[in-house]
Design a protein around this motif. Structure first.
Motif, PDB file in Angstrom:
ATOM      1  N   LEU A 461       0.830  -1.159  -0.025  1.00 31.76           N
ATOM      2  CA  LEU A 461       0.080   0.030  -0.080  1.00 31.76           C
ATOM      3  C   LEU A 461       0.745   1.250   0.051  1.00 31.76           C
ATOM      4  O   LEU A 461       0.453   2.281  -0.710  1.00 31.76           O
ATOM      5  N   GLY A 462       2.085   1.424   0.709  1.00 32.93           N
ATOM      6  CA  GLY A 462       2.826   2.468   0.825  1.00 32.93           C
ATOM      7  C   GLY A 462       3.717   2.401  -0.297  1.00 32.93           C
ATOM      8  O   GLY A 462       4.484   3.737  -0.534  1.00 32.93           O
ATOM      9  N   ARG A 463       3.985   1.605  -1.205  1.00 30.14           N
ATOM     10  CA  ARG A 463       5.068   1.433  -2.317  1.00 30.14           C
ATOM     11  C   ARG A 463       4.446   0.437  -3.170  1.00 30.14           C
ATOM     12  O   ARG A 463       4.705  -0.714  -3.569  1.00 30.14           O
ATOM     13  N   PRO A 464       3.457   1.241  -4.163  1.00 32.48           N
ATOM     14  CA  PRO A 464       2.694   0.366  -5.060  1.00 32.48           C
ATOM     15  C   PRO A 464       3.561  -0.223  -6.158  1.00 32.48           C
ATOM     16  O   PRO A 464       3.098  -0.904  -6.984  1.00 32.48           O
ATOM     17  N   ASP A 465       4.816   0.407  -6.234  1.00 31.13           N
ATOM     18  CA  ASP A 465       5.501   0.031  -7.471  1.00 31.13           C
ATOM     19  C   ASP A 465       6.701  -1.152  -6.975  1.00 31.13           C
ATOM     20  O   ASP A 465       7.425  -1.619  -7.740  1.00 31.13           O
ATOM     21  N   ALA A 466       6.365  -1.780  -5.741  1.00 25.13           N
ATOM     22  CA  ALA A 466       7.135  -2.774  -5.008  1.00 25.13           C
ATOM     23  C   ALA A 466       7.136  -4.240  -6.079  1.00 25.13           C
ATOM     24  O   ALA A 466       5.885  -4.316  -6.423  1.00 25.13           O
ATOM     25  N   THR A 467       8.031  -4.896  -6.256  1.00 29.03           N
ATOM     26  CA  THR A 467       8.221  -6.037  -6.833  1.00 29.03           C
ATOM     27  C   THR A 467       7.461  -7.230  -5.838  1.00 29.03           C
ATOM     28  O   THR A 467       7.532  -7.136  -4.712  1.00 29.03           O
ATOM     29  N   GLU A 468       7.229  -8.130  -6.586  1.00 34.32           N
ATOM     30  CA  GLU A 468       6.939  -9.442  -6.040  1.00 34.32           C
ATOM     31  C   GLU A 468       7.775  -9.806  -4.907  1.00 34.32           C
ATOM     32  O   GLU A 468       7.518 -10.318  -3.822  1.00 34.32           O
ATOM     33  N   GLU A 469       9.114  -9.808  -5.261  1.00 33.26           N
ATOM     34  CA  GLU A 469      10.131 -10.532  -4.311  1.00 33.26           C
ATOM     35  C   GLU A 469      10.423  -9.533  -2.901  1.00 33.26           C
ATOM     36  O   GLU A 469      10.412 -10.040  -2.012  1.00 33.26           O
ATOM     37  N   GLN A 470      10.151  -8.322  -3.386  1.00 36.52           N
ATOM     38  CA  GLN A 470      10.231  -7.338  -2.325  1.00 36.52           C
ATOM     39  C   GLN A 470       9.158  -7.409  -1.270  1.00 36.52           C
ATOM     40  O   GLN A 470       9.546  -7.375  -0.161  1.00 36.52           O
ATOM     41  N   ILE A 471       7.873  -7.688  -1.815  1.00 40.46           N
ATOM     42  CA  ILE A 471       6.665  -7.764  -0.812  1.00 40.46           C
ATOM     43  C   ILE A 471       6.949  -9.112  -0.172  1.00 40.46           C
ATOM     44  O   ILE A 471       6.668  -9.204   0.930  1.00 40.46           O
ATOM     45  N   ARG A 472       7.335  -9.909  -0.791  1.00 39.07           N
ATOM     46  CA  ARG A 472       7.548 -11.478  -0.120  1.00 39.07           C
ATOM     47  C   ARG A 472       8.756 -11.305   0.854  1.00 39.07           C
ATOM     48  O   ARG A 472       8.688 -12.007   2.037  1.00 39.07           O
ATOM     49  N   GLU A 473       9.725 -10.638   0.633  1.00 38.63           N
ATOM     50  CA  GLU A 473      10.765 -10.364   1.905  1.00 38.63           C
ATOM     51  C   GLU A 473      10.200  -9.467   2.977  1.00 38.63           C
ATOM     52  O   GLU A 473      10.701  -9.766   3.860  1.00 38.63           O
ATOM     53  N   ALA A 474       9.378  -8.643   2.640  1.00 41.50           N
ATOM     54  CA  ALA A 474       8.771  -7.816   3.599  1.00 41.50           C
ATOM     55  C   ALA A 474       8.134  -8.650   4.452  1.00 41.50           C
ATOM     56  O   ALA A 474       7.973  -8.732   5.654  1.00 41.50           O
ATOM     57  N   ALA A 475       7.277  -9.418   3.926  1.00 38.34           N
ATOM     58  CA  ALA A 475       6.296 -10.480   4.639  1.00 38.34           C
ATOM     59  C   ALA A 475       7.290 -11.574   5.395  1.00 38.34           C
ATOM     60  O   ALA A 475       6.944 -11.807   6.690  1.00 38.34           O
ATOM     61  N   ARG A 476       8.464 -11.919   4.957  1.00 44.48           N
ATOM     62  CA  ARG A 476       9.043 -12.924   5.640  1.00 44.48           C
ATOM     63  C   ARG A 476       9.799 -12.074   6.744  1.00 44.48           C
ATOM     64  O   ARG A 476       9.896 -12.822   7.795  1.00 44.48           O
ATOM     65  N   ALA A 477      10.302 -10.846   6.801  1.00 42.51           N
ATOM     66  CA  ALA A 477      10.742 -10.223   7.650  1.00 42.51           C
ATOM     67  C   ALA A 477       9.917  -9.968   8.736  1.00 42.51           C
ATOM     68  O   ALA A 477       9.971  -9.718  10.020  1.00 42.51           O
ATOM     69  N   ALA A 478       8.496  -9.650   8.376  1.00 44.96           N
ATOM     70  CA  ALA A 478       7.408  -9.572   9.295  1.00 44.96           C
ATOM     71  C   ALA A 478       6.934 -10.914  10.123  1.00 44.96           C
ATOM     72  O   ALA A 478       5.782 -11.069  10.534  1.00 44.96           O
ATOM     73  N   ARG A 479       7.459 -12.246   9.596  1.00 44.82           N
ATOM     74  CA  ARG A 479       7.251 -13.290  10.269  1.00 44.82           C
ATOM     75  C   ARG A 479       5.864 -13.802   9.877  1.00 44.82           C
ATOM     76  O   ARG A 479       4.939 -14.327  10.549  1.00 44.82           O
ATOM     77  N   ILE A 480       5.289 -13.356   8.681  1.00 45.56           N
ATOM     78  CA  ILE A 480       4.015 -13.630   8.178  1.00 45.56           C
ATOM     79  C   ILE A 480       3.987 -14.575   6.920  1.00 45.56           C
ATOM     80  O   ILE A 480       3.171 -14.984   6.354  1.00 45.56           O
ATOM     81  N   LEU A 481       5.150 -14.837   6.052  1.00 42.01           N
ATOM     82  CA  LEU A 481       5.135 -15.141   5.088  1.00 42.01           C
ATOM     83  C   LEU A 481       4.631 -16.662   4.805  1.00 42.01           C
ATOM     84  O   LEU A 481       3.829 -17.052   4.031  1.00 42.01           O
ATOM     85  N   ASP A 482       5.134 -17.520   5.735  1.00 41.41           N
ATOM     86  CA  ASP A 482       4.502 -18.996   5.684  1.00 41.41           C
ATOM     87  C   ASP A 482       3.085 -18.939   5.885  1.00 41.41           C
ATOM     88  O   ASP A 482       2.492 -19.874   5.442  1.00 41.41           O
ATOM     89  N   GLU A 483       2.632 -18.300   6.789  1.00 42.91           N
ATOM     90  CA  GLU A 483       1.072 -18.085   7.052  1.00 42.91           C
ATOM     91  C   GLU A 483       0.410 -17.623   5.857  1.00 42.91           C
ATOM     92  O   GLU A 483      -0.875 -18.171   5.368  1.00 42.91           O
ATOM     93  N   ILE A 484       0.871 -16.570   4.959  1.00 43.68           N
ATOM     94  CA  ILE A 484       0.018 -16.095   3.997  1.00 43.68           C
ATOM     95  C   ILE A 484       0.218 -17.414   2.828  1.00 43.68           C
ATOM     96  O   ILE A 484      -0.952 -17.434   2.118  1.00 43.68           O
TER      97      ILE A 484
END
Length: 607
Positions: A461-484
Motif C-alpha cells: 500500500l505504501g509502495r505500489p511499485d514494489a516487486t513481488e520479491e520485495q513484497i515477499r521479503e517484507a512478509a518474511r521479515a514480518a514473520r507472516i510469509l509462511d502463513e500467507i
C-alpha cells in the motif's frame, strides 16, 4: 459505550417549532447552493416541461372537434366528414408524439444534470477528504461519509432528475387544461374544479406545520437510530455485567417518545387528509362532471363531446396535485440531505501554505505543542506545552496513565492533525511542510487498518511499485510469509472477504507494510496490545528488525519494552512530567507508581 445525547426534555414546543422552522430554511438554502452548478440545465428542463404540458391540450381540442363532427353527422343523418376526422386525428397524433419527444428531451437533460452533479459532489468530497485530518475519520464520521456518498446523493436524485420536469408538468398541464375547460364552457370549467377548493382547504389544514414536524421527526428518528446502535454495539458488555435492562431503557424510552410524537401528529392528519382525498375520488369527480354536464346537455347549453372532454380534464387534476404533493415532500427530504452533504463539504482541512522542504536528518522535535479536541465550549484540552526531542537512530518510549495524551502525541507526529499551538519538526523542517511525509514517517498502530483488498496490495500500500520479491521479503521479515502462503489463494487472498486472519496475523501484515516502506522515522502505538502471547512474541521479533537504525517513537505499557529503550517520556494529563532513562526516572514518584502498577498487571497476566 459511546453515548449520544437526546434532545433536551422539557423544551417548550414553541421554541422547538421555531428551531425546526430555522432548520427548514437552512435546509432550503443548502439545497439551493448544492443545485447551483446544474441550475441552468434544470431551468431548460422546466421550460421544455412547460412546452410539453401546453402540447397536452391539443389532443383534447382534437377530441372535441372529432366529437362535434360525429355528432353533427348523427343529428343530420348525413355522411361523416372523414377528411376532417382524419385531419384532427393526425393533429392529435402529431401533438401527442411531439409532447412525448419534448418530455423525453426534458427528462434527458435533467437526468444528465443529476449524473453531472453526483459526479461533481463525489469529486469534491474526495478532494475534501484528502485534505481533512486523519483524526477526523472516527467511526461516526466515517459512517457520515458513507451515508452521504450512498444515501444522501441518491436522495436528491429524484429532486434533480424528475421534479423539475414532472413537477412543472403537474402544475402547468392541469392549469392549461382547466383554462381550456373554461374556454369550452365556463359552467363545465367550474364543474371540473368543483371539488378542488374543498380538497385544498382540507390539505392546508392537514399540512399545517408539516415542515417543522418533518424536521422534528428526522431529529427524533436520528436519536432512536443512535440509541439502537449504542445498545446493539455494546450488547456483549452489558449482558456480561448484567446491565441489559439499563442499557435497553435508553433505546426503549427514545422509541416510545418517537411513537407518541408520531401518533399525536399523524392521527388527526390522517382523518383530515382522508376526507380531502375522498373529495378527489374518481367516482365523485365523474358524478359531479357527468351529472352536471348531463343537465347542461339536456338544456342544450353544451354538447356531449364538451362534457366528455371536460370530464377527462377533471380526472387529470388529482394526478397533478398528487405529483405536486410528492414533489414537496421530496424537496423537504432532499433539503435535509443537502444540508448533511454541505456540512461534510465544509469539513475543516489541514492547513497548507504551499511551502515544501526536505528534512535534514531525522531528529524529531516537539516544540511547545498544544492540542485541543473539539471547539468552543465543548473543547477538551489534550496536550499542553509538550516539548521533547527524539534523537536520530534512538528509541523513545511514551509512558503514562490511560488518557494522558500518548496516542495524541503519536498521531500529531504522523500528522493525523495539526497542533493548535507550537510546532513539530522533523530534520529541522515542520512536518506540515515536508513533501510526501509518509516516505519519512511510518507507523504501526494498535488497529492494523487493513482495507478489503488482496494481502499483496495491503503490504504494497505504501509502495505500489514494489516487486513481488520485495513484497515477499517484507512478509518474511514480518514473520507472516509462511502463513500467507498456506492460505488457498496466497497473496491474492482478499482481507476480510475470503480470509480468516487473526488479529496477530493482521498486525504482522501491517508490520510488513511498514518494513516495505522503510521510513526512517517509525511510530509504534501499542502494536501488541490486543494480541495473544504467541502473536506477541512473533510481532516483537518482527519489530526488532523493523526498528533497527530508525528514529522510533514507542507507545507501550509492558515493562520489558520500556526498560530497553534509549529514553522515556512520562506524560500525565497532556503534559510532559519527566524525560530520561529508566534509571534516571527511578526516583520520579509518578513513574515509580506507573512502573509498579504495570509490573503488577502484566505479572498477573503472565501467570
Amino acid at each position: 459505550m459511546t453515548t449520544i445525547d437526546a434532545p433536551a426534555v422539557g423544551v417548550p414546543e414553541k421554541d422547538t417549532a421555531t428551531d425546526a422552522r430555522a432548520q427548514q430554511k437552512a435546509d432550503a438554502r443548502a439545497l439551493d447552493d448544492l443545485l447551483r452548478p446544474v441550475a441552468p440545465s434544470l431551468t431548460v428542463g422546466r421550460l421544455l416541461a412547460v412546452v410539453s404540458a401546453i402540447l397536452a391540450v391539443v389532443p383534447y381540442i382534437a377530441l372535441v372537434h372529432i366529437g362535434e363532427i360525429l355528432l353533427d353527422a348523427g343529428h343530420s343523418d348525413g355522411a361523416v366528414d372523414a377528411d376532417a376526422v382524419f385531419r384532427w386525428l393526425r393533429i392529435l397524433l402529431a401533438a401527442f408524439t411531439l409532447r412525448l419527444a419534448v418530455y423525453f428531451v426534458a427528462l434527458l437533460i435533467t437526468h444528465l444534470a443529476d449524473i453531472r452533479l453526483g459526479h461533481l459532489l463525489r469529486r469534491r468530497m474526495i478532494h475534501r477528504f484528502a485534505e481533512v485530518p486523519l483524526n477526523w475519520f472516527t467511526a461516526t464520521n466515517s459512517g457520515r461519509v458513507r451515508k452521504a456518498l450512498q444515501d444522501d446523493i441518491g436522495t436528491i436524485h429524484h429532486l434533480i432528475a424528475h421534479r423539475p420536469v414532472d413537477g412543472t408538468v403537474a402544475i402547468v398541464m392541469p392549469l392549461t387544461l382547466t383554462v381550456y375547460a373554461f374556454v369550452i364552457d365556463w359552467r363545465l370549467g367550474l364543474l371540473a374544479v368543483a371539488t378542488v377548493p374543498l380538497y385544498g382547504a382540507a390539505m392546508a389544514l392537514s399540512m399545517r406545520g408539516m415542515g417543522e414536524k418533518t424536521v422534528l421527526m428526522d431529529t427524533k428518528l436520528a436519536v432512536v437510530s443512535a440509541r439502537m446502535v449504542e445498545f446493539v454495539t455494546g450488547i456483549t458488555v452489558v449482558k456480561a455485567f448484567g446491565r441489559v435492562g439499563h442499557a435497553h431503557r435508553a433505546y426503549r424510552e427514545s422509541a416510545e417518545e418517537f411513537q407518541a410524537f408520531y401518533h399525536d401528529w399523524v392521527r388527526p392528519l390522517v382523518r383530515v387528509s382522508s376526507l380531502g382525498t375522498s373529495l378527489l375520488a374518481v367516482p365523485l369527480i365523474l358524478l359531479v362532471n357527468i351529472g352536471g354536464g348531463a343537465w347542461l346537455v339536456h338544456h342544450g347549453a353544451v354538447t356531449v363531446a364538451d362534457v366528455l372532454a371536460t370530464s377527462l380534464i377533471a380526472l387529470l387534476i388529482p394526478y397533478g396535485i398528487e405529483v405536486l404533493m410528492n414533489a414537496m415532500w421530496s424537496a423537504q427530504i432532499a433539503g435535509a440531505a443537502a444540508r448533511r452533504l454541505t456540512d461534510l463539504l465544509e469539513t475543516p482541512v489541514l492547513a497548507d501554505d504551499g511551502v515544501r522542504a526536505e528534512p535534514r536528518g531525522h531528529d524529531v522535535v516537539f516544540d511547545h505543542v498544544g492540542y485541543t479536541y473539539g471547539t468552543g465550549e465543548s473543547a477538551e484540552l489534550a496536550l499542553d506545552d509538550v516539548s521533547f526531542t527524539l534523537r536520530e537512530g534512538t528509541v523513545t518510549a511514551l509512558v503514562g496513565p490511560s488518557g494522558s495524551g500518548k496516542s495524541t502525541i503519536a498521531a500529531l507526529l504522523a500528522r493525523f492533525d495539526d497542533p493548535q499551538s507550537g510546532e513539530i519538526r522533523l530534520g529541522g523542517v515542520p512536518v506540515s511542510e515536508i513533501d510526501h511525509l509518509y516516505r519519512h514517517v511510518g507507523f504501526v498502530l494498535q488497529d492494523p487498518q487493513l482495507p478489503a483488498i488482496s494481502l499483496r496490495d495491503n503490504i504494497a500500500l505504501g509502495r505500489p511499485d514494489a516487486t513481488e520479491e520485495q513484497i515477499r521479503e517484507a512478509a518474511r521479515a514480518a514473520r507472516i510469509l509462511d502463513e500467507i502462503e498456506a492460505l488457498p489463494n496466497g497473496f491474492d487472498t482478499v482481507y476480510g472477504a475470503d480470509s480468516g486472519l487473526s488479529g496477530g496475523q493482521a498486525q504482522r501484515i501491517a508490520i510488513a507494510r511498514a518494513i516495505l516502506v522503510d521510513a526512517p522515522v517509525l511510530i509504534l502505538d501499542e502494536a501488541t496490545a490486543l494480541t495473544d502471547p504467541e502473536s506477541q512474541f512473533r510481532i516483537q521479533q518482527a519489530l526488532s528488525d523493523l526498528v533497527r537504525d530508525k528514529t522510533v517513537l514507542l507507545v507501550a505499557h509492558r515493562p520489558e519494552v520500556i526498560t530497553g529503550v534509549d529514553r522515556i517520556v512520562l506524560v500525565r494529563n497532556g503534559r510532559v512530567v519527566a524525560v530520561g532513562t529508566h534509571d534516571d526516572l527511578a526516583s520520579e514518584p509518578g513513574y515509580t507508581q506507573l512502573w509498579k502498577s504495570t509490573t503488577a498487571t502484566f505479572g498477573r497476566e503472565n501467570r
